[in-house]
Write an enzyme that holds these catalytic residues in place. Structure first.
Site, PDB file in Angstrom:
ATOM      1  N   LYS A  97       0.821  -1.214   0.000  1.00  0.00           N
ATOM      2  CA  LYS A  97       0.000   0.000   0.000  1.00  0.00           C
ATOM      3  C   LYS A  97       0.850   1.258   0.000  1.00  0.00           C
ATOM      4  CE  LYS A  97      -4.402  -1.560   1.883  1.00  0.00           C
ATOM      5  NZ  LYS A  97      -5.411  -1.381   2.939  1.00  0.00           N
ATOM      6  N   LYS A 119      -6.561 -10.060  -7.941  1.00  0.00           N
ATOM      7  CA  LYS A 119      -7.759 -10.118  -7.095  1.00  0.00           C
ATOM      8  C   LYS A 119      -8.790  -9.088  -7.526  1.00  0.00           C
ATOM      9  CE  LYS A 119      -8.342  -9.899  -2.499  1.00  0.00           C
ATOM     10  NZ  LYS A 119      -8.029  -9.769  -1.056  1.00  0.00           N
ATOM     11  N   LYS A 179     -11.654  -3.119  -5.212  1.00  0.00           N
ATOM     12  CA  LYS A 179     -12.389  -1.865  -5.343  1.00  0.00           C
ATOM     13  C   LYS A 179     -11.498  -0.765  -5.891  1.00  0.00           C
ATOM     14  CE  LYS A 179     -12.240  -1.820  -0.314  1.00  0.00           C
ATOM     15  NZ  LYS A 179     -13.157  -2.097   0.785  1.00  0.00           N
TER      16      LYS A 179
END
Ligand code: TRP
Length: 359
Positions: A116, A220, A223
């Protein structure tokens, strides 16, 4: 207390759109647990600010939307505690104490932070780095024994166990002196006889329930993927669902009759997996029915199934989103019930650590 009470805790962040992956990989799997144990499901808004503050109105909307998704998916507010994290102050307080239990070296190993923060580590928030300590606090503020999550959260749950074990060890004398411990369920010469926090059991959804992007079967479903065609959002209507399945990436071959034939065909594997999860079948069952057929035949069947399974839920979500008062009532009531569990636990923790409490 003579033993830990079986208790499930899990949560979803109110950021971005909830999608099929969140539903099949997480929320739908929580529904049967409600009849087996005490269950607590949290909308983790404190986590949602770690990657940058969302617009406040967006955060409020997303918090209610995740709650609506929980309810529409079959989480029952009379069986489970449903609440948003920031309403129960004990999460933040215990997270601070855990900031002082966890070691820099432990957090430096967290792969999710590395992913991240990316190259921009110097500019990541301190909260993003400490994120797993807050997650440990979420779980242990209830002394939860079971946590159902996707396999991307496995490392964070190991950290939660490390934090619990270090706390139990470092404060063993205090826990014993105050008589606040539980007999260690996994006794060993290296661990204390009385412990305060359980070593939480992960309930990991295997790779079979991992839903991948419709545009790339090796990534994956997420969102944050810039392409909306890559995912089925829980707010999509029937037309959007069929369009996305129609456009889903595939390969030119027919479906195999055995699961072995799905190896090295990530897109085919993903679509068969989605069908299986939605229908409550195994992949082998699906191939028993569709093996030898082309995607031109399989995709419409998948699309019909997805619409049939998802539209009652997405309709209910839309209805709930039109009734903010109902959602807010669930969250208010849930926060009261959650506080009733977490408050006495934090009282114990303050005494164990040595904080004076004179009020
Ligand atoms: N980190 C989890 C995720 O991104 C969400 C989460 C926060 C969570 N606190 C938790 C999950 C406690 C289980 C238990 O999926």
């Amino acid at each position: 207390m003579t033993a830990f009470h079986n208790r499930v805790f899990s949560g979803v962040q109110p950021t971005g759109n909830l999608h099929l992956g969140n539903y099949l990989g997480a929320v739908s799997r929580w529904v049967p647990l409600q009849d087996q144990m005490e269950t607590i499901f949290c909308v983790v808004d404190l986590h949602a600010i770690t990657a940058g503050f969302p617009d406040p109105a967006t955060l409020r909307h997303a918090t209610r939307e995740v709650t609506a998704a929980y309810l529409a998916a079959g989480i029952d507010a009379s069986k489970s505690i449903i609440f948003n994290q920031s309403q129960v102050r004990e999460h933040a307080e215990l997270a601070w104490i855990f900031n002082c239990v966890a070691r820099m070296g432990w957090l430096n190993r967290m792969t999710q932070f590395k992913e991240k923060a990316g190259k921009n580590k110097e500019n990541a928030s301190v909260g993003l780095f400490a994120y797993p300590n807050l997650m440990a606090a979420d779980i242990l503020a209830y002394r939860a024994t079971h946590v159902p999550v996707g396999d991307d959260q496995k490392q964070h749950l190991e950290l939660t166990r490390d934090i619990a074990a270090k706390f139990n060890n470092d404060f063993a004398a205090s826990i014993k002196e105050l008589g606040l411990g539980v007999p260690n369920p996994t006794p060993s010469p290296e661990t204390p006889e009385q412990v305060y926090f359980p070593l939480t059991e992960p309930m990991i959804a295997g790779p079979a329930t991992r839903i991948m992007s419709l545009r790339d079967g090796t990534k994956k479903m997420s969102k944050s993927d810039p392409s909306d065609l890559s995912r089925i959002n829980l707010t999509d209507d029937a037309d959007a669902i069929s369009k996305k399945i129609k456009k889903a990436k595939t390969d030119p071959d027919a479906l195999p009759s055995e699961t072995d034939g799905l190896k090295d065909r990530p897109e085919a594997d993903n679509l068969v997996g989605i069908y299986a999860a939605l229908a409550g079948m195994t992949k082998q069952d699906v191939l028993g029915e569709y093996g030898g057929q082309q995607f031109s035949a399989f995709k419409p069947a998948l699309s019909d199934l997805a619409v049939a399974k998802l539209s009652p839920m997405t309709d209910e979500m839309r209805r709930l989103m039109g009734d903010q008062a109902e959602i807010d009532k669930v969250l208010k009531d849930g926060a009261e019930r959650a506080s009733a569990i977490a408050e006495p636990i934090l009282k114990d923790v303050r005494r164990i650590v040595g904080f004076l409490e004179l009020r």
